[in-house]
Write an enzyme that holds these catalytic residues in place. Structure first.
Site, PDB file in Angstrom:
ATOM      1  CG  ASP A  10      -1.785   0.864   1.287  1.00  0.00           C
ATOM      2  OD1 ASP A  10      -2.159   1.685   0.198  1.00  0.00           O
ATOM      3  OD2 ASP A  10      -1.288   1.633   2.214  1.00  0.00           O
ATOM      4  CG  ASP A  12      -1.624   7.603   0.175  1.00  0.00           C
ATOM      5  OD1 ASP A  12      -0.504   8.498  -0.129  1.00  0.00           O
ATOM      6  OD2 ASP A  12      -2.735   8.328  -0.593  1.00  0.00           O
ATOM      7  CG  ASP A 171      -1.480   2.749   6.856  1.00  0.00           C
ATOM      8  OD1 ASP A 171      -2.117   2.089   5.541  1.00  0.00           O
ATOM      9  OD2 ASP A 171      -2.168   3.585   6.854  1.00  0.00           O
TER      10      ASP A 171
END
Length: 221
Positions: A10, A12, A171
């Site tokens: 991922d 961001d 995240d």
């Protein structure tokens, strides 16, 4: 192909701390529609979703036309910020070193699976001199929103790597659920935008230095 492995990131909240730009663009989009801005925690909770899905989550009582205007307002504001500031949020400590170390391994392919647009990812990769660095780049323009597994399944097809030799690193719960839906192992990071105890990954890491060992563990190296 059995010796190859695929490490999917991922962006961001995992590689780059983009929260300042995201919150600023959201603030502009909501102001443009005369709507009250959700609190910061709520705004960051939708990071990783496609913008269409993000505004469904943030504005469930708004009609499709208003949500479309919010999406457009966010995109325009985000790009205006990029053009005026000419910079992105910082990469998290150790991220670049680990990316370069993994990329140097002949058996390891790298990919990204992000809620960013193609245009947004291209600008970020250019800024960090990572253009052409990843073997597969999956963006929101071409897929259903996370946690649909489409991005990961496409990356597997692009690289020819087996799901059993693939890890998804992120995240948010969207990243972890996407990984599980695609049948790959998951590594959660504790420094991102969703509470670490909500992720339920196969492995949770506290800093980038722990990532290579976690990848080895989950891919059988």
């Amino acid at each position: 192909m059995s010796d190859l492995r695929l490490v999917i990131f991922d962006v961001d909240g995992t590689l780059v701390d983009s929260q300042a730009e995201i919150v600023a663009a959201m603030t502009s989009a909501f102001a443009g529609e005369g709507l009250d801005l959700p609190d910061r925690q709520r705004l960051l909770s939708i990071v990783g979703l496609s913008l269409d899905e993000a505004f469904i989550q943030l504005c469930p009582d708004s009609d499709a036309a208003r949500r479309a205007r919010l999406v457009a307002g966010y995109k325009n504001s985000y790009m205006d910020l990029r053009d005026s500031q000419r910079k992105f949020g910082p990469m998290f400590p150790g991220a670049m070193d680990v990316l370069q170390s993994l990329a140097a391994q002949e058996e390891t392919f790298l990919a990204v699976a992000t809620g960013k647009s193609r245009r947004g990812l291209d600008k970020l990769l250019e800024y960090y001199e990572l253009t052409g660095f990843f073997h597969s780049e999956q963006v929101s323009d071409h897929h259903p929103s996370k946690p649909n597994p489409s991005m990961i399944l496409t990356a597997l097809n692009d690289t020819g790597v087996d799901a059993a030799r693939t890890v998804m690193i992120g995240d948010t719960t969207f990243d972890m659920d996407m990984g599980r839906a695609a049948g790959v192992r998951t590594i959660g990071v504790s420094w991102g935008y969703h509470p670490a105890d909500s992720l339920r990954p196969d492995v949770l890491i506290e800093d980038f230095a722990a990532l290579p060992e976690a990848v080895d563990q989950l891919t059988g190296n």
